[in-house]
Design a protein around this motif. Structure first.
Motif, PDB file in Angstrom:
ATOM      1  N   UNK A  13     -39.840 -24.977 -45.641  1.00 35.03           N
ATOM      2  CA  UNK A  13     -39.782 -25.533 -45.064  1.00 35.03           C
ATOM      3  C   UNK A  13     -40.169 -26.344 -44.344  1.00 35.03           C
ATOM      4  N   UNK A  14     -39.666 -27.207 -43.473  1.00 35.06           N
ATOM      5  CA  UNK A  14     -39.572 -28.454 -42.396  1.00 35.06           C
ATOM      6  C   UNK A  14     -41.163 -28.392 -41.517  1.00 35.06           C
ATOM      7  N   UNK A  15     -41.288 -29.817 -41.782  1.00 32.65           N
ATOM      8  CA  UNK A  15     -42.790 -30.190 -40.907  1.00 32.65           C
ATOM      9  C   UNK A  15     -42.794 -29.456 -39.818  1.00 32.65           C
ATOM     10  N   UNK A  16     -44.208 -29.043 -39.649  1.00 35.10           N
ATOM     11  CA  UNK A  16     -44.378 -27.633 -38.123  1.00 35.10           C
ATOM     12  C   UNK A  16     -43.595 -28.506 -36.759  1.00 35.10           C
ATOM     13  N   UNK A  17     -44.011 -30.157 -36.608  1.00 37.85           N
ATOM     14  CA  UNK A  17     -43.819 -30.740 -35.546  1.00 37.85           C
ATOM     15  C   UNK A  17     -42.385 -30.562 -35.504  1.00 37.85           C
ATOM     16  N   UNK A  18     -41.362 -30.468 -36.765  1.00 36.95           N
ATOM     17  CA  UNK A  18     -40.295 -30.813 -36.555  1.00 36.95           C
ATOM     18  C   UNK A  18     -39.580 -29.071 -35.697  1.00 36.95           C
ATOM     19  N   UNK A  19     -40.405 -28.098 -36.712  1.00 31.59           N
ATOM     20  CA  UNK A  19     -39.959 -26.939 -36.432  1.00 31.59           C
ATOM     21  C   UNK A  19     -39.748 -26.484 -34.781  1.00 31.59           C
ATOM     22  N   UNK A  20     -41.252 -27.333 -34.126  1.00 27.10           N
ATOM     23  CA  UNK A  20     -41.353 -26.945 -32.835  1.00 27.10           C
ATOM     24  C   UNK A  20     -40.679 -28.183 -32.213  1.00 27.10           C
ATOM     25  N   UNK A  21     -40.027 -28.666 -32.654  1.00 30.85           N
ATOM     26  CA  UNK A  21     -39.199 -29.808 -31.569  1.00 30.85           C
ATOM     27  C   UNK A  21     -37.914 -28.832 -31.787  1.00 30.85           C
ATOM     28  N   UNK A  22     -37.604 -28.442 -32.901  1.00 34.72           N
ATOM     29  CA  UNK A  22     -35.606 -27.716 -33.073  1.00 34.72           C
ATOM     30  C   UNK A  22     -36.319 -26.337 -31.510  1.00 34.72           C
ATOM     31  N   UNK A  23     -37.026 -25.240 -32.286  1.00 32.49           N
ATOM     32  CA  UNK A  23     -36.918 -24.305 -30.887  1.00 32.49           C
ATOM     33  C   UNK A  23     -36.780 -25.020 -29.509  1.00 32.49           C
ATOM     34  N   UNK A  24     -37.786 -26.081 -29.329  1.00 34.46           N
ATOM     35  CA  UNK A  24     -37.838 -26.749 -27.739  1.00 34.46           C
ATOM     36  C   UNK A  24     -36.215 -27.017 -27.686  1.00 34.46           C
ATOM     37  N   UNK A  25     -36.006 -27.579 -28.421  1.00 33.61           N
ATOM     38  CA  UNK A  25     -33.753 -28.084 -27.534  1.00 33.61           C
ATOM     39  C   UNK A  25     -33.586 -26.590 -27.841  1.00 33.61           C
ATOM     40  N   UNK A  26     -33.802 -25.679 -29.024  1.00 34.38           N
ATOM     41  CA  UNK A  26     -33.544 -24.962 -28.288  1.00 34.38           C
ATOM     42  C   UNK A  26     -33.304 -23.930 -27.010  1.00 34.38           C
ATOM     43  N   UNK A  27     -34.116 -23.961 -26.641  1.00 30.70           N
ATOM     44  CA  UNK A  27     -35.009 -22.960 -25.594  1.00 30.70           C
ATOM     45  C   UNK A  27     -34.412 -24.081 -24.305  1.00 30.70           C
ATOM     46  N   UNK A  28     -34.210 -25.222 -24.097  1.00 34.89           N
ATOM     47  CA  UNK A  28     -33.714 -26.247 -23.296  1.00 34.89           C
ATOM     48  C   UNK A  28     -32.372 -26.067 -23.283  1.00 34.89           C
ATOM     49  N   UNK A  29     -31.538 -25.688 -24.119  1.00 33.07           N
ATOM     50  CA  UNK A  29     -30.289 -25.970 -24.312  1.00 33.07           C
ATOM     51  C   UNK A  29     -29.856 -24.553 -23.616  1.00 33.07           C
ATOM     52  N   UNK A  30     -30.299 -23.239 -23.856  1.00 33.25           N
ATOM     53  CA  UNK A  30     -30.086 -21.917 -23.847  1.00 33.25           C
ATOM     54  C   UNK A  30     -30.783 -21.736 -21.392  1.00 33.25           C
ATOM     55  N   UNK A  31     -31.440 -22.143 -21.882  1.00 31.16           N
ATOM     56  CA  UNK A  31     -31.833 -22.509 -20.355  1.00 31.16           C
ATOM     57  C   UNK A  31     -30.927 -22.761 -19.637  1.00 31.16           C
ATOM     58  N   UNK A  32     -29.554 -24.029 -20.198  1.00 30.22           N
ATOM     59  CA  UNK A  32     -28.969 -24.591 -18.587  1.00 30.22           C
ATOM     60  C   UNK A  32     -27.854 -23.616 -18.659  1.00 30.22           C
ATOM     61  N   UNK A  33     -27.596 -22.356 -19.579  1.00 32.12           N
ATOM     62  CA  UNK A  33     -26.447 -21.446 -19.240  1.00 32.12           C
ATOM     63  C   UNK A  33     -27.465 -20.081 -18.666  1.00 32.12           C
ATOM     64  N   UNK A  34     -28.261 -19.667 -19.218  1.00 31.49           N
ATOM     65  CA  UNK A  34     -29.556 -18.403 -18.129  1.00 31.49           C
ATOM     66  C   UNK A  34     -30.263 -18.696 -16.986  1.00 31.49           C
ATOM     67  N   UNK A  35     -30.705 -19.994 -17.091  1.00 32.31           N
ATOM     68  CA  UNK A  35     -31.408 -19.841 -15.226  1.00 32.31           C
ATOM     69  C   UNK A  35     -32.411 -19.356 -15.992  1.00 32.31           C
ATOM     70  N   UNK A  36     -32.816 -18.308 -14.675  1.00 29.40           N
ATOM     71  CA  UNK A  36     -34.192 -17.799 -14.638  1.00 29.40           C
ATOM     72  C   UNK A  36     -33.675 -16.656 -15.376  1.00 29.40           C
ATOM     73  N   UNK A  37     -32.688 -16.011 -15.997  1.00 29.09           N
ATOM     74  CA  UNK A  37     -32.582 -15.219 -16.523  1.00 29.09           C
ATOM     75  C   UNK A  37     -32.888 -15.128 -18.809  1.00 29.09           C
ATOM     76  N   UNK A  38     -33.655 -16.431 -18.182  1.00 25.18           N
ATOM     77  CA  UNK A  38     -33.893 -17.173 -20.145  1.00 25.18           C
ATOM     78  C   UNK A  38     -34.869 -15.928 -20.547  1.00 25.18           C
TER      79      UNK A  38
END
Length: 522
Positions: free
Chosen positions: A446-471
């Protein structure tokens, strides 16, 4: 070298897959299952429950449905699903690995070193599945044997396959003197109704006025079943707060056929480059047009949704991203038209002696039985299994998804399978199980912890654009499943492009059989 010990919690679809692929890598996993059978939620489903996913997308990549099902069904019923799962477990000799009636009441991580896990740069300190210092203790209670002491098993890696839709029902809270304690009838959750079995459930509701609360899959299934059995003489009421798009089976089948790479070019993805960003911007109107056409089609082909005020106030796309879509049971609106099923929208309600008081209505909704089909506390169910407050907080204090949808960057030597919502949970969980087996076998780190946390944060921000309060963090891959699969394939060193040439690669739907024999180099 001593083979590491793997503990798997749950013998539903995720547990069977995790066990099968761990065994293929030479491990000897032990599976703890609270019930006396495999299948998870499928082992306790109401009589009328059917798949919402076409069977060609809800199958194991290396184990087809029997011809007796494929020749007659597109959406098999729960008995056929259970028979399929049992055949799979027998074929791959999974049953000897399972300890039935063994309820896991807690898991505890311990380390022989004094190193602070919060300071780790790499997952588990080394980015690998196992550690020389870290272990998990799994405490198990044997169900039905009160004199048997709790047993503790020491393992090197834990795979949680406890699912989201069982065991811990979500029942709303009510103000004092307005809850179920004021009601003379019976109150239960759809989980308890399903656990009764067909004959007992039929007798329980016979000639009773039943009210079902909710408008998700379990709610419409239970309401339709009760309405069919009791008829217009004792109509069933379905009470809900918010309307969702209810999709007929044929449209759901059509939607699956469009799960291809071209459709995913219309969607922004995490960490995308300029080219993908531009392409998504240019093609996104096609996605909007498609979902609007679906809305128009539903209104046109099913005038009942207008007649009974069942047109949602949110777009169809938002419902897909939030994984709120559901397939209508057969003849649902026929039951409504004949009067055996009554639809009632209400923002709130309270209990009284002989029924429910709905917001905005003067008269009492008289009823004998209230069935809450209001879902489950899935995150709480996961957190409750940890004895460590730190690990519990890792789950509850962030709404970011898991890395590759199964690894928490701060919880070592543990994976969670079956948590993400998916149009076909069997298909997507199988690929993650293959990925996890590769990881356990040391094929990659697995990549470093910081890299994994950055990755999941990017996913969260990306999907929030579509889902809004339904995220919801369990729904991040619904629109980008092929992209997620590509990431898993690249981690394993496999070719993510599974078709033979360009046109099918771009325009043909992706499904389970595309990932058959994925362990072999492509």
């Amino acid at each position: 070298m001593e083979k590491k010990r793997i503990g798997i919690v749950g013998a539903g679809i995720s547990g069977l897959l995790a066990c099968k692929y761990a065994m293929e890598k030479g491990f000897n996993p032990i599976v703890f299952e609270a019930r006396n059978s495999i299948g998870g939620v499928w082992s306790q489903a109401i009589e009328s429950t059917r798949l919402q996913t076409p069977l060609s997308y809800y199958r194991f990549s290396d184990f087809p449905w029997p011809p007796s099902v494929t020749e007659t069904e597109t959406f098999p019923n729960h008995k056929q699903v259970m028979e399929y799962l049992q055949a799979y477990a027998l074929h791959f000799n999974i049953l000897p690995q399972i300890r039935f009636t063994s309820t896991v009441i807690g898991i505890e991580y311990f380390s022989l070193s004094n190193e602070d896990s919060t300071s780790w740069d790499l997952w588990g300190g080394n980015g690998e599945p196992f550690s020389a210092n870290g272990k998990w203790n799994i405490t198990v209670k044997v169900t039905g044997h009160p004199l048997v002491m709790n047993q503790v098993y020491e393992v090197d890696f834990v795979i949680l396959c406890i699912g989201k839709y069982s065991d811990l029902p979500n029942i709303p809270d009510f103000p004092m003197n307005r809850g179920p304690e004021m009601f003379d009838g019976k109150v239960l959750h759809s989980m308890e109704y399903a656990a009764m079995g067909s004959d007992e459930a039929s007798e329980f509701i016979k000639e009773k006025r039943v009210t079902v609360i909710g408008l998700r899959k379990s709610a419409v299934d239970v309401a339709a079943e009760v309405a069919t059995k009791n008829g217009v003489g004792h109509p069933c009421s379905l009470v809900f707060r918010r309307v969702h798009w209810l999709v007929p089976e044929h449209l759901n089948k059509f939607t699956f056929r469009n799960l291809n790479r071209f459709s995913q070019l219309m969607i922004h993805r995490p960490g995308e480059g300029f080219f993908h960003c531009l392409l998504a911007f240019l093609l996104s109107p096609l996605l909007w047009m498609f979902t609007k056409m679906v809305e128009i089609y539903l209104k046109w082909t099913c005038p009942s949704i207008k007649k009974y005020n069942m047109v949602p106030d949110h777009p169809f796309l938002k419902q897909i991203v939030s994984f709120m879509s559901l397939v209508l049971p057969p003849n649902f609106y026929d039951r409504v038209r004949e009067g055996s099923l009554i639809l009632k929208k209400s923002q709130s309600f309270s209990f009284c002696k002989n029924g429910l008081v709905l917001d905005g209505e003067d008269s009492v909704l008289e009823t004998d039985i209230v069935i809450f089909a209001t879902g489950y506390k899935s995150d709480e169910k996961i957190t409750n299994i940890f004895t460590s407050t730190f690990f519990r907080n890792c789950i509850t204090e962030s709404s970011a998804p898991f890395y590759r949808e199964c690894i928490h960057p701060r919880i070592p030597q543990l994976a969670i399978l079956g948590y993400p919502d998916s149009a076909s949970v069997l298909y997507t969980t199988e690929l993650k199980s293959i990925w996890l087996a590769h990881f356990l076998a040391g094929k990659f780190k697995l990549p470093p912890v910081k890299e994994m946390e950055d990755d999941v944060t990017k996913w969260k921000k990306c999907i929030e654009r579509f889902a809004g309060d339904g995220y919801k963090r369990s729904c991040v891959s619904v629109l980008l499943q092929i992209h997620v699969n590509d990431e898993l394939c690249r981690d394993m060193g496999c070719n993510p492009k599974r078709k033979r040439w360009f046109l099918p690669e771009m325009f043909a739907a992706y499904g389970p059989t595309d990932y058959a024999n994925l362990t072999s180099p492509s």
